[in-house]
Enzyme design. Structure first.
Site, short mmCIF file in Angstrom:
data_model
loop_
_atom_site.label_atom_id
_atom_site.label_comp_id
_atom_site.label_asym_id
_atom_site.label_seq_id
_atom_site.Cartn_x
_atom_site.Cartn_y
_atom_site.Cartn_z
N ARG A 63 0.87 -1.18 0.00
CA ARG A 63 0.00 0.00 0.00
C ARG A 63 0.90 1.23 0.00
O ARG A 63 1.76 1.37 0.87
CB ARG A 63 -0.89 -0.02 1.24
CG ARG A 63 -1.77 1.22 1.45
CD ARG A 63 -2.81 1.35 0.37
NE ARG A 63 -3.85 2.30 0.73
CZ ARG A 63 -3.76 3.63 0.64
NH1 ARG A 63 -2.62 4.17 0.24
NH2 ARG A 63 -4.77 4.40 0.96
N GLU A 104 -11.06 5.74 -5.54
CA GLU A 104 -11.49 4.35 -5.68
C GLU A 104 -11.79 4.06 -7.15
O GLU A 104 -12.19 4.95 -7.90
CB GLU A 104 -12.74 4.10 -4.84
CG GLU A 104 -12.51 4.24 -3.34
CD GLU A 104 -11.54 3.20 -2.82
OE1 GLU A 104 -11.73 2.00 -3.08
OE2 GLU A 104 -10.58 3.59 -2.13
N ARG A 155 -0.71 -5.82 4.76
CA ARG A 155 -0.06 -5.20 3.61
C ARG A 155 1.13 -4.39 4.09
O ARG A 155 1.07 -3.73 5.13
CB ARG A 155 -1.04 -4.28 2.86
CG ARG A 155 -2.26 -4.96 2.31
CD ARG A 155 -3.20 -3.97 1.65
NE ARG A 155 -3.64 -2.93 2.56
CZ ARG A 155 -4.52 -1.98 2.26
NH1 ARG A 155 -5.02 -1.92 1.05
NH2 ARG A 155 -4.87 -1.07 3.15
#
Length: 229
Positions: A52, A60, A96
């Protein structure tokens, strides 16, 4: 001649200096795929991990067309097979790796913000002390020039967009849903029983109610709320 004490002191200083790159958590990786404007998959050693991008938030993918544009631009900046350097900051609740991404001396996180393809995620900006000023200045210029995401009259921040989706997804299920073959661990929406294993990237819902036994593991911290990010 050096005393034994001087020799030991110099040796310790040398070891401390050579250890700095390890402390900085900088390492190389190869791009495997791009998930969206702020998420990638990389291979380092014999492992493939999800990364990330730190301190930024991209639109998005459902924020048409900005999310798809951001994704396309990150694919251009980080083509599959590209060797990159990662400066890791933390591991998030979804396991992540959160990191700044570099191609040579270019900070890709800053690059995305400067081009209006992502915004500064101020909530986590403290994790990028070396890039903080560049991120904020880059976003300010992108706003002034109305680049990409900032060309909208009233841009909806990615975190606000996710919150709206969450509100919709947490509405009460219909009677038909309750009587159907839906997994009772997720009362706010319908996931069919015996579905193949899913994770938060496979669904659009965020911050929804989760009841045991949570077969898909959406509620990693077991606080009753699934996919909180």
């Amino acid at each position: 001649m050096f005393s034994n004490f001087s020799f030991v002191a110099i040796s310790i200083l040398f070891l401390a200096q050579t250890a700095l790159p390890v402390v900085a958590n900088n390492f190389s990786a190869t791009v495997v795929s791009i998930g969206d404007g702020d998420t990638i998959r990389v291979r380092t050693g014999n492992k493939t991990v999800t990364v990330r991008l730190a301190c930024i938030d991209a639109p998005e993918t459902k924020q048409s067309p900005w999310g798809q544009q951001s994704l396309a631009r990150l694919k251009q900046l980080l083509p599959v097979g590209q060797t990159i350097t990662l400066r890791s900051t933390e591991t998030d609740k979804y396991k992540r790796l959160v990191a700044e991404v570099f191609v040579g001396n270019r900070n890709v996180n800053v690059n995305m913000v400067e081009e209006g393809q992502a915004v500064v995620y101020r909530q986590y900006l403290k994790n990028c002390p070396e890039s903080k000023d560049s991120l904020l200045q880059g976003e300010n210029r992108a706003k002034q020039q109305r680049l990409a995401f900032w060309s909208q009259a009233n841009p909806v921040m990615p975190w606000d967009f996710r919150h709206r989706i969450t509100q919709k997804s947490t509405s009460q299920p219909t009677q038909g849903q309750q009587q159907s073959n839906c997994d009772l661990s997720y009362p706010d929406f319908c996931i069919p029983k015996n579905s193949s294993n899913l994770n938060c990237r496979d669904i659009t819902q965020r911050r929804f109610k989760v009841l045991p036994p949570d077969p898909h593991g959406f509620d990693r911290d077991r606080d009753g709320i699934g996919c909180e990010r």
